[in-house]
Motif scaffolding. Structure first.
Motif, PDB file in Angstrom:
ATOM      1  N   ILE A 172       0.862  -1.186   0.000  1.00  0.00           N
ATOM      2  CA  ILE A 172       0.000   0.000   0.000  1.00  0.00           C
ATOM      3  C   ILE A 172       0.899   1.238   0.000  1.00  0.00           C
ATOM      4  O   ILE A 172       1.859   1.321   0.762  1.00  0.00           O
ATOM      5  CB  ILE A 172      -0.916   0.015   1.242  1.00  0.00           C
ATOM      6  N   MET A 173       0.543   2.195  -0.823  1.00  0.00           N
ATOM      7  CA  MET A 173       1.308   3.436  -0.890  1.00  0.00           C
ATOM      8  C   MET A 173       1.249   4.161   0.458  1.00  0.00           C
ATOM      9  O   MET A 173       0.174   4.308   1.044  1.00  0.00           O
ATOM     10  CB  MET A 173       0.724   4.338  -1.976  1.00  0.00           C
ATOM     11  N   ASP A 174       2.397   4.576   0.962  1.00  0.00           N
ATOM     12  CA  ASP A 174       2.446   5.364   2.191  1.00  0.00           C
ATOM     13  C   ASP A 174       2.257   6.831   1.814  1.00  0.00           C
ATOM     14  O   ASP A 174       3.118   7.422   1.168  1.00  0.00           O
ATOM     15  CB  ASP A 174       3.785   5.165   2.894  1.00  0.00           C
ATOM     16  N   PRO A 175       1.138   7.435   2.217  1.00  0.00           N
ATOM     17  CA  PRO A 175       0.864   8.814   1.798  1.00  0.00           C
ATOM     18  C   PRO A 175       1.610   9.875   2.604  1.00  0.00           C
ATOM     19  O   PRO A 175       1.586  11.058   2.250  1.00  0.00           O
ATOM     20  CB  PRO A 175      -0.644   8.937   2.014  1.00  0.00           C
ATOM     21  N   THR A 176       2.273   9.470   3.661  1.00  0.00           N
ATOM     22  CA  THR A 176       2.959  10.429   4.521  1.00  0.00           C
ATOM     23  C   THR A 176       3.975  11.226   3.712  1.00  0.00           C
ATOM     24  O   THR A 176       4.836  10.662   3.050  1.00  0.00           O
ATOM     25  CB  THR A 176       3.678   9.713   5.676  1.00  0.00           C
ATOM     26  N   GLY A 177       3.866  12.515   3.769  1.00  0.00           N
ATOM     27  CA  GLY A 177       4.821  13.378   3.088  1.00  0.00           C
ATOM     28  C   GLY A 177       4.554  13.599   1.612  1.00  0.00           C
ATOM     29  O   GLY A 177       5.294  14.322   0.954  1.00  0.00           O
ATOM     30  N   ARG A 205      -6.522   9.561   0.407  1.00  0.00           N
ATOM     31  CA  ARG A 205      -7.705   8.877  -0.141  1.00  0.00           C
ATOM     32  C   ARG A 205      -7.294   7.679  -0.988  1.00  0.00           C
ATOM     33  O   ARG A 205      -7.927   6.622  -0.920  1.00  0.00           O
ATOM     34  CB  ARG A 205      -8.541   9.843  -0.968  1.00  0.00           C
ATOM     35  N   LEU A 206      -6.253   7.854  -1.775  1.00  0.00           N
ATOM     36  CA  LEU A 206      -5.772   6.755  -2.603  1.00  0.00           C
ATOM     37  C   LEU A 206      -5.324   5.578  -1.734  1.00  0.00           C
ATOM     38  O   LEU A 206      -5.693   4.428  -1.994  1.00  0.00           O
ATOM     39  CB  LEU A 206      -4.625   7.222  -3.510  1.00  0.00           C
ATOM     40  N   SER A 207      -4.573   5.851  -0.687  1.00  0.00           N
ATOM     41  CA  SER A 207      -4.131   4.784   0.223  1.00  0.00           C
ATOM     42  C   SER A 207      -5.323   4.140   0.924  1.00  0.00           C
ATOM     43  O   SER A 207      -5.400   2.913   1.028  1.00  0.00           O
ATOM     44  CB  SER A 207      -3.153   5.330   1.263  1.00  0.00           C
ATOM     45  N   ARG A 208      -6.245   4.960   1.399  1.00  0.00           N
ATOM     46  CA  ARG A 208      -7.461   4.441   2.045  1.00  0.00           C
ATOM     47  C   ARG A 208      -8.198   3.497   1.110  1.00  0.00           C
ATOM     48  O   ARG A 208      -8.607   2.403   1.495  1.00  0.00           O
ATOM     49  CB  ARG A 208      -8.362   5.617   2.435  1.00  0.00           C
ATOM     50  N   ASP A 209      -8.358   3.920  -0.126  1.00  0.00           N
ATOM     51  CA  ASP A 209      -9.100   3.112  -1.088  1.00  0.00           C
ATOM     52  C   ASP A 209      -8.340   1.842  -1.472  1.00  0.00           C
ATOM     53  O   ASP A 209      -8.955   0.800  -1.691  1.00  0.00           O
ATOM     54  CB  ASP A 209      -9.449   3.945  -2.315  1.00  0.00           C
ATOM     55  N   GLN A 210      -7.014   1.914  -1.526  1.00  0.00           N
ATOM     56  CA  GLN A 210      -6.214   0.700  -1.770  1.00  0.00           C
ATOM     57  C   GLN A 210      -6.430  -0.303  -0.644  1.00  0.00           C
ATOM     58  O   GLN A 210      -6.631  -1.495  -0.900  1.00  0.00           O
ATOM     59  CB  GLN A 210      -4.726   1.047  -1.867  1.00  0.00           C
ATOM     60  N   ILE A 211      -6.388   0.177   0.579  1.00  0.00           N
ATOM     61  CA  ILE A 211      -6.590  -0.708   1.738  1.00  0.00           C
ATOM     62  C   ILE A 211      -7.991  -1.304   1.697  1.00  0.00           C
ATOM     63  O   ILE A 211      -8.179  -2.511   1.881  1.00  0.00           O
ATOM     64  CB  ILE A 211      -6.354   0.049   3.063  1.00  0.00           C
ATOM     65  N   ARG A 212      -8.980  -0.468   1.449  1.00  0.00           N
ATOM     66  CA  ARG A 212     -10.365  -0.937   1.433  1.00  0.00           C
ATOM     67  C   ARG A 212     -10.571  -2.019   0.375  1.00  0.00           C
ATOM     68  O   ARG A 212     -11.217  -3.040   0.640  1.00  0.00           O
ATOM     69  CB  ARG A 212     -11.312   0.238   1.199  1.00  0.00           C
ATOM     70  N   GLU A 213     -10.009  -1.827  -0.803  1.00  0.00           N
ATOM     71  CA  GLU A 213     -10.163  -2.842  -1.865  1.00  0.00           C
ATOM     72  C   GLU A 213      -9.451  -4.143  -1.515  1.00  0.00           C
ATOM     73  O   GLU A 213      -9.968  -5.218  -1.777  1.00  0.00           O
ATOM     74  CB  GLU A 213      -9.662  -2.284  -3.205  1.00  0.00           C
ATOM     75  N   ARG A 214      -8.285  -4.048  -0.892  1.00  0.00           N
ATOM     76  CA  ARG A 214      -7.590  -5.264  -0.463  1.00  0.00           C
ATOM     77  C   ARG A 214      -8.382  -6.002   0.609  1.00  0.00           C
ATOM     78  O   ARG A 214      -8.472  -7.224   0.604  1.00  0.00           O
ATOM     79  CB  ARG A 214      -6.178  -4.944   0.049  1.00  0.00           C
ATOM     80  N   LEU A 215      -8.958  -5.250   1.546  1.00  0.00           N
ATOM     81  CA  LEU A 215      -9.773  -5.868   2.594  1.00  0.00           C
ATOM     82  C   LEU A 215     -10.992  -6.571   2.000  1.00  0.00           C
ATOM     83  O   LEU A 215     -11.315  -7.691   2.380  1.00  0.00           O
ATOM     84  CB  LEU A 215     -10.206  -4.821   3.628  1.00  0.00           C
ATOM     85  N   LYS A 216     -11.652  -5.902   1.066  1.00  0.00           N
ATOM     86  CA  LYS A 216     -12.819  -6.511   0.416  1.00  0.00           C
ATOM     87  C   LYS A 216     -12.417  -7.781  -0.328  1.00  0.00           C
ATOM     88  O   LYS A 216     -13.120  -8.789  -0.248  1.00  0.00           O
ATOM     89  CB  LYS A 216     -13.455  -5.527  -0.568  1.00  0.00           C
ATOM     90  N   GLY A 217     -11.318  -7.709  -1.045  1.00  0.00           N
ATOM     91  CA  GLY A 217     -10.862  -8.862  -1.800  1.00  0.00           C
ATOM     92  C   GLY A 217     -10.474 -10.043  -0.910  1.00  0.00           C
ATOM     93  O   GLY A 217     -10.722 -11.204  -1.240  1.00  0.00           O
ATOM     94  N   ARG A 218      -9.900  -9.758   0.227  1.00  0.00           N
ATOM     95  CA  ARG A 218      -9.403 -10.815   1.124  1.00  0.00           C
ATOM     96  C   ARG A 218     -10.479 -11.334   2.063  1.00  0.00           C
ATOM     97  O   ARG A 218     -10.544 -12.533   2.348  1.00  0.00           O
ATOM     98  CB  ARG A 218      -8.220 -10.276   1.936  1.00  0.00           C
ATOM     99  N   PHE A 219     -11.321 -10.438   2.580  1.00  0.00           N
ATOM    100  CA  PHE A 219     -12.276 -10.827   3.626  1.00  0.00           C
ATOM    101  C   PHE A 219     -13.745 -10.675   3.217  1.00  0.00           C
ATOM    102  O   PHE A 219     -14.620 -10.984   4.008  1.00  0.00           O
ATOM    103  CB  PHE A 219     -12.027 -10.004   4.896  1.00  0.00           C
ATOM    104  N   GLY A 220     -13.991 -10.175   2.026  1.00  0.00           N
ATOM    105  CA  GLY A 220     -15.366 -10.008   1.559  1.00  0.00           C
ATOM    106  C   GLY A 220     -16.017  -8.762   2.067  1.00  0.00           C
ATOM    107  O   GLY A 220     -15.493  -7.981   2.806  1.00  0.00           O
TER     108      GLY A 220
END
Length: 126
Positions: free
Chosen positions: A93-98, A111-126
């Motif tokens: 996941i891209m680290d948005p810090t800085g 937002r991009l990092s948040r959305d990357q995390i959210r999509e990975r969570l959906k893909g892994r855990f439904g």
């Protein structure tokens, strides 16, 4: 962000605990802001280190999976999980810090990092 998103998506049906290589006294305000946009409350969240988790009684062996979001946390998770037989997954996941020069650019990065995390969570855990 990952813990807050996971708790929003799955409530208490999956036990989730966020930890990192180091702890930060406060959660980044940009992370709080972009998560609030989608109804995820982070303002009272406090990040913990793996060491703090152990001190507070969270036995790493009780976990089935560690998801690492940075190379440094992946290395530490693999070391900690070596004797505990815990699966470790690395999600780059891209680290948005800085990132970004102004507030709007910074928020866009978070937002991009948040959305990357959210999509990975959906893909892994439904």
């Amino acid at each position: 962000m990952a813990e807050g998103l996971m708790k929003k998506m799955h409530g208490q049906s999956i036990y989730v605990q966020s930890a990192g290589v180091k702890n930060d006294i406060e959660i980044d305000g940009f992370a709080v802001a972009v998560c609030a946009e989608i109804g995820v409350e982070l303002s009272r969240h406090r990040s913990r280190s793996f060491e703090e988790m152990k001190q507070w009684g969270d036995d790493l062996e009780q976990f089935d999976l560690i998801v690492a979001l940075s190379p440094a946390s992946q290395r530490m998770a693999l070391e900690l999980a070596r004797h505990a037989h815990i699966d470790v997954e690395y999600w780059p996941i891209m680290d948005p810090t800085g990132l970004g020069k102004g507030r709007d650019q910074k928020l866009a990065s978070y937002r991009l990092s948040r959305d990357q995390i959210r999509e990975r969570l959906k893909g892994r855990f439904g």
